[in-house]
Motif scaffolding. Structure first.
Motif, mmCIF file in Angstrom:
data_model
loop_
_atom_site.group_PDB
_atom_site.id
_atom_site.type_symbol
_atom_site.label_atom_id
_atom_site.label_comp_id
_atom_site.label_asym_id
_atom_site.label_seq_id
_atom_site.Cartn_x
_atom_site.Cartn_y
_atom_site.Cartn_z
ATOM 1 N N PRO A 28 5.943 30.857 23.571
ATOM 2 C CA PRO A 28 4.913 31.552 24.348
ATOM 3 C C PRO A 28 4.717 30.992 25.761
ATOM 4 C CG PRO A 28 3.885 30.089 22.771
ATOM 5 C CD PRO A 28 5.361 30.086 22.481
ATOM 6 N N PHE A 29 5.188 29.766 26.001
ATOM 7 C CA PHE A 29 5.021 29.142 27.307
ATOM 8 C C PHE A 29 6.305 29.177 28.123
ATOM 9 C CE2 PHE A 29 2.308 26.566 24.315
ATOM 10 C CZ PHE A 29 1.148 27.266 24.573
ATOM 11 N N GLY A 30 7.307 29.921 27.659
ATOM 12 C CA GLY A 30 8.581 30.013 28.355
ATOM 13 C C GLY A 30 9.666 29.237 27.631
ATOM 14 N N PRO A 31 10.885 29.317 28.137
ATOM 15 C CA PRO A 31 12.039 28.731 27.438
ATOM 16 C C PRO A 31 12.097 27.201 27.475
ATOM 17 C CG PRO A 31 12.711 29.630 29.548
ATOM 18 C CD PRO A 31 11.267 30.019 29.360
ATOM 19 N N ASP A 32 11.290 26.567 28.301
ATOM 20 C CA ASP A 32 11.362 25.114 28.445
ATOM 21 C C ASP A 32 10.522 24.343 27.429
ATOM 22 O OD1 ASP A 32 13.104 25.408 30.573
ATOM 23 O OD2 ASP A 32 11.499 25.389 32.062
ATOM 24 N N SER A 33 9.781 25.054 26.612
ATOM 25 C CA SER A 33 8.998 24.389 25.572
ATOM 26 C C SER A 33 9.130 25.189 24.281
ATOM 27 C CB SER A 33 7.532 24.262 25.982
ATOM 28 O OG SER A 33 6.977 25.514 26.259
ATOM 29 N N THR A 34 9.292 24.464 23.193
ATOM 30 C CA THR A 34 9.452 25.093 21.892
ATOM 31 C C THR A 34 8.198 24.822 21.070
ATOM 32 O OG1 THR A 34 11.835 24.726 21.982
ATOM 33 C CG2 THR A 34 10.887 25.191 19.824
ATOM 34 N N VAL A 35 7.578 25.899 20.623
ATOM 35 C CA VAL A 35 6.369 25.810 19.817
ATOM 36 C C VAL A 35 6.742 26.085 18.365
ATOM 37 C CG1 VAL A 35 4.118 26.871 19.367
ATOM 38 C CG2 VAL A 35 4.879 26.513 21.722
ATOM 39 N N PHE A 36 6.264 25.219 17.488
ATOM 40 C CA PHE A 36 6.465 25.408 16.049
ATOM 41 C C PHE A 36 5.137 25.859 15.470
ATOM 42 C CE2 PHE A 36 9.562 22.401 17.517
ATOM 43 C CZ PHE A 36 10.733 22.888 16.963
ATOM 44 N N LYS A 37 5.192 26.998 14.792
ATOM 45 C CA LYS A 37 3.991 27.593 14.227
ATOM 46 C C LYS A 37 4.143 27.755 12.726
ATOM 47 C CE LYS A 37 2.605 30.336 18.256
ATOM 48 N NZ LYS A 37 2.292 31.706 18.720
ATOM 49 N N VAL A 38 3.002 27.950 12.074
ATOM 50 C CA VAL A 38 2.969 28.261 10.654
ATOM 51 C C VAL A 38 2.063 29.473 10.485
ATOM 52 C CG1 VAL A 38 1.089 26.626 10.188
ATOM 53 C CG2 VAL A 38 2.568 27.372 8.319
ATOM 54 N N ALA A 39 2.467 30.354 9.567
ATOM 55 C CA ALA A 39 1.673 31.561 9.331
ATOM 56 C C ALA A 39 1.876 32.037 7.906
ATOM 57 C CB ALA A 39 2.085 32.667 10.301
ATOM 58 N N GLY A 40 0.929 32.846 7.474
ATOM 59 C CA GLY A 40 1.078 33.556 6.212
ATOM 60 C C GLY A 40 2.053 34.698 6.450
#
Length: 138
Positions: A28-40
């Protein structure tokens, strides 16, 4: 740290994050940062438990943390500092150099804190997926 070593650390950390049930990558912040999320079952409601970024040439992993433990972890490990660009009370930034098993614990703790904050139906979905992955469901 050599470029190959940075990439190795980033890949190892990403693998640890993605081994957790119902986790996935987002940018969500662009290609230079990878966000790891958890969801149902609805990924549009996913919540971040880790943020992997390159900060001025340094690999950093932001992880959620119990406020009571954050200061203790920071005082015991120079590789752990208040979360870069995050709420300093609830997030830590982790840099390479920690024991890999300890990093795994930190990632799992962050994940667990975020899952605890999800709606009950999402928590139940994640628990079910965990049992399926473990092979412990009949």
């Amino acid at each position: 740290m050599a470029e190959a070593d940075k990439q190795s650390v980033e890949l190892a950390w990403a693998e640890l994050c993605l081994q957790l049930p119902c986790s996935y990558v987002d940018h969500p912040f662009g290609p230079d940062s990878t966000v790891f999320k958890v969801a149902g079952p609805d990924r549009s409601r996913g919540r971040m438990f880790a943020l992997l970024l390159n900060l001025h040439g340094e690999t950093v992993l932001n992880l959620k943390c119990e406020p009571a433990l954050a200061d203790q972890q920071r005082s015991e490990h120079p590789q752990i500092t208040p979360g870069y660009h995050m709420n300093k009370k609830h997030w830590n930034s982790v840099r390479p150099g920690l024991d890999p098993h300890y990093v795994r614990e930190l990632i799992e703790d962050s994940y667990d804190l975020v899952v605890e904050g999800l709606p009950r139906r999402d928590q139940e979905h994640i628990r079910l997926q965990t049992k399926i992955a473990d092979g412990s469901i009949d």
